[in-house]
Design a protein around this motif. Sequence first.
Motif, PDB file in Angstrom:
ATOM      1  N   THR A   7      48.126 -63.819  35.470  1.00  0.00           N
ATOM      2  CA  THR A   7      49.035 -64.778  36.083  1.00  0.00           C
ATOM      3  C   THR A   7      50.458 -64.283  35.906  1.00  0.00           C
ATOM      4  OG1 THR A   7      49.166 -66.088  34.047  1.00  0.00           O
ATOM      5  CG2 THR A   7      47.476 -66.722  35.649  1.00  0.00           C
ATOM      6  N   ASN A   8      51.386 -64.872  36.655  1.00  0.00           N
ATOM      7  CA  ASN A   8      52.770 -64.422  36.616  1.00  0.00           C
ATOM      8  C   ASN A   8      53.664 -65.456  37.291  1.00  0.00           C
ATOM      9  OD1 ASN A   8      51.885 -63.846  39.311  1.00  0.00           O
ATOM     10  ND2 ASN A   8      51.316 -61.794  38.639  1.00  0.00           N
ATOM     11  N   THR A   9      54.952 -65.206  37.237  1.00  0.00           N
ATOM     12  CA  THR A   9      55.885 -66.086  37.939  1.00  0.00           C
ATOM     13  C   THR A   9      55.835 -65.790  39.426  1.00  0.00           C
ATOM     14  OG1 THR A   9      57.744 -64.540  37.796  1.00  0.00           O
ATOM     15  CG2 THR A   9      57.423 -66.049  35.927  1.00  0.00           C
ATOM     16  N   ALA A  10      56.412 -66.688  40.207  1.00  0.00           N
ATOM     17  CA  ALA A  10      56.446 -66.483  41.653  1.00  0.00           C
ATOM     18  C   ALA A  10      57.186 -65.196  42.001  1.00  0.00           C
ATOM     19  CB  ALA A  10      57.105 -67.676  42.328  1.00  0.00           C
ATOM     20  N   ALA A  11      58.277 -64.905  41.286  1.00  0.00           N
ATOM     21  CA  ALA A  11      59.049 -63.692  41.562  1.00  0.00           C
ATOM     22  C   ALA A  11      58.234 -62.448  41.240  1.00  0.00           C
ATOM     23  CB  ALA A  11      60.343 -63.704  40.760  1.00  0.00           C
ATOM     24  N   GLU A  12      57.522 -62.468  40.122  1.00  0.00           N
ATOM     25  CA  GLU A  12      56.703 -61.319  39.734  1.00  0.00           C
ATOM     26  C   GLU A  12      55.551 -61.115  40.717  1.00  0.00           C
ATOM     27  OE1 GLU A  12      57.367 -61.643  34.882  1.00  0.00           O
ATOM     28  OE2 GLU A  12      55.734 -62.739  35.865  1.00  0.00           O
ATOM     29  N   PHE A  13      54.920 -62.204  41.120  1.00  0.00           N
ATOM     30  CA  PHE A  13      53.823 -62.114  42.083  1.00  0.00           C
ATOM     31  C   PHE A  13      54.347 -61.606  43.428  1.00  0.00           C
ATOM     32  CE2 PHE A  13      50.352 -64.645  44.487  1.00  0.00           C
ATOM     33  CZ  PHE A  13      49.528 -63.539  44.516  1.00  0.00           C
ATOM     34  N   GLY A  14      55.487 -62.113  43.819  1.00  0.00           N
ATOM     35  CA  GLY A  14      56.087 -61.660  45.075  1.00  0.00           C
ATOM     36  C   GLY A  14      56.391 -60.167  45.064  1.00  0.00           C
ATOM     37  N   GLU A  15      56.803 -59.647  43.921  1.00  0.00           N
ATOM     38  CA  GLU A  15      57.101 -58.221  43.816  1.00  0.00           C
ATOM     39  C   GLU A  15      55.828 -57.379  43.958  1.00  0.00           C
ATOM     40  OE1 GLU A  15      59.284 -55.041  40.785  1.00  0.00           O
ATOM     41  OE2 GLU A  15      59.166 -57.163  40.253  1.00  0.00           O
ATOM     42  N   ILE A  16      54.736 -57.846  43.357  1.00  0.00           N
ATOM     43  CA  ILE A  16      53.451 -57.151  43.498  1.00  0.00           C
ATOM     44  C   ILE A  16      53.042 -57.088  44.966  1.00  0.00           C
ATOM     45  CG2 ILE A  16      50.975 -57.337  43.007  1.00  0.00           C
ATOM     46  CD1 ILE A  16      51.775 -58.563  40.287  1.00  0.00           C
ATOM     47  N   ILE A  17      53.190 -58.210  45.661  1.00  0.00           N
ATOM     48  CA  ILE A  17      52.824 -58.278  47.071  1.00  0.00           C
ATOM     49  C   ILE A  17      53.705 -57.349  47.896  1.00  0.00           C
ATOM     50  CG2 ILE A  17      52.768 -59.784  49.099  1.00  0.00           C
ATOM     51  CD1 ILE A  17      52.118 -62.085  47.085  1.00  0.00           C
ATOM     52  N   GLU A  18      55.000 -57.369  47.639  1.00  0.00           N
ATOM     53  CA  GLU A  18      55.913 -56.520  48.401  1.00  0.00           C
ATOM     54  C   GLU A  18      55.618 -55.045  48.189  1.00  0.00           C
ATOM     55  OE1 GLU A  18      58.128 -57.010  50.772  1.00  0.00           O
ATOM     56  OE2 GLU A  18      57.430 -59.091  50.761  1.00  0.00           O
ATOM     57  N   ASN A  19      55.280 -54.667  46.961  1.00  0.00           N
ATOM     58  CA  ASN A  19      54.961 -53.266  46.680  1.00  0.00           C
ATOM     59  C   ASN A  19      53.724 -52.821  47.450  1.00  0.00           C
ATOM     60  OD1 ASN A  19      57.125 -52.989  44.939  1.00  0.00           O
ATOM     61  ND2 ASN A  19      55.936 -53.378  43.087  1.00  0.00           N
TER      62      ASN A  19
END
Length: 325
Positions: free
Chosen positions: A295-307
């Motif tokens: 699990t992670n914060t929304a910002a961290e999850f968003g970064e994974i998706i963007e990468n």
Amino acid sequence: MHSTLARTLSVLVCFGSVDIAPAPSVAEVWPERGVKIITSFPAGTGGDLSARLYAERLALRWGKPVIVENKPGADGILAVTSVIGMRDNHTLLYTNGGPVTTNAFNHAHLPYDPVRDLIPISSGADVSIAVSIPASLKIDTLAGFIALARAQPGKLNWGATPGALDYVVPSFFKRTNLDLTHVSYREIAPALQDLAEGRIHFYVSALASQLGMVGSGNIKVIAVTNRERSPLLAEAQTTAEAGFPDLSLEGFLGFFSPQGMPKDLAERIGADIRAVGADPAIGARLASGGLIARTNTAAEFGEIIENERAKVAAIARAGDVKAKP
């Protein structure tokens, strides 16, 4: 007249001295009713089971029923469109990376915008993704398979579950100068049967779905694409450890809200998801199904998706994979 004016002013002063409490925020009173989690996974799969595991624990935290509804098919499009049409703050999406990373490249006419219409909340788990070959090949490593494929250009077949692997695997073959024929499968069962019988020679999919064939000795896992080894098959190296980071891919599963959910509510839901995922008992139950609690914060999850989206976009620009009509 003067006395009437005085009384009016007195009333206004009295009202003005009263402290009026601010209305509670949406996050403070939510949920007002049951919550629905729409998932793109068929019933009984690892993604479905993990969604239900989270739903069970979230229902206890929220004091309301949390129902999982399966809407598989069409590369996750059915599930996504069902969620973005429900702007009620009580419907969430639980899916893998395909609908938010590769569908924009796989489909020339996508009925939603992955960036505009879906807001990342938190991941829930990582899927261990296995690179497997028929046991009959008598090879134990990814390097060994590459050597075999180079010695037989155009004679070996490969397959993978649809999504980012449709991009990552061909790109890997191109970078390593391998010539394999792609065989497309709508379902994993016939693919694994062909793999076990040596009709395809290289297959990439969720490890959990392959364990039966691995246990029977018909197929062999030569690597996992994740950054960490799988708890179910710790002897299998990661592709990076094997010396082939171009074949690396994280198989994330995560929660999304439709556009328009208040930020404080999304943050509250994300915090509850992280609390559930941090429970060692949840981690153990996920691991038994071939998943890693993440699990992670929304910002961290968003970064994974963007990468991942950027990785797929770069491969798409190279022209290795064409969009579906």
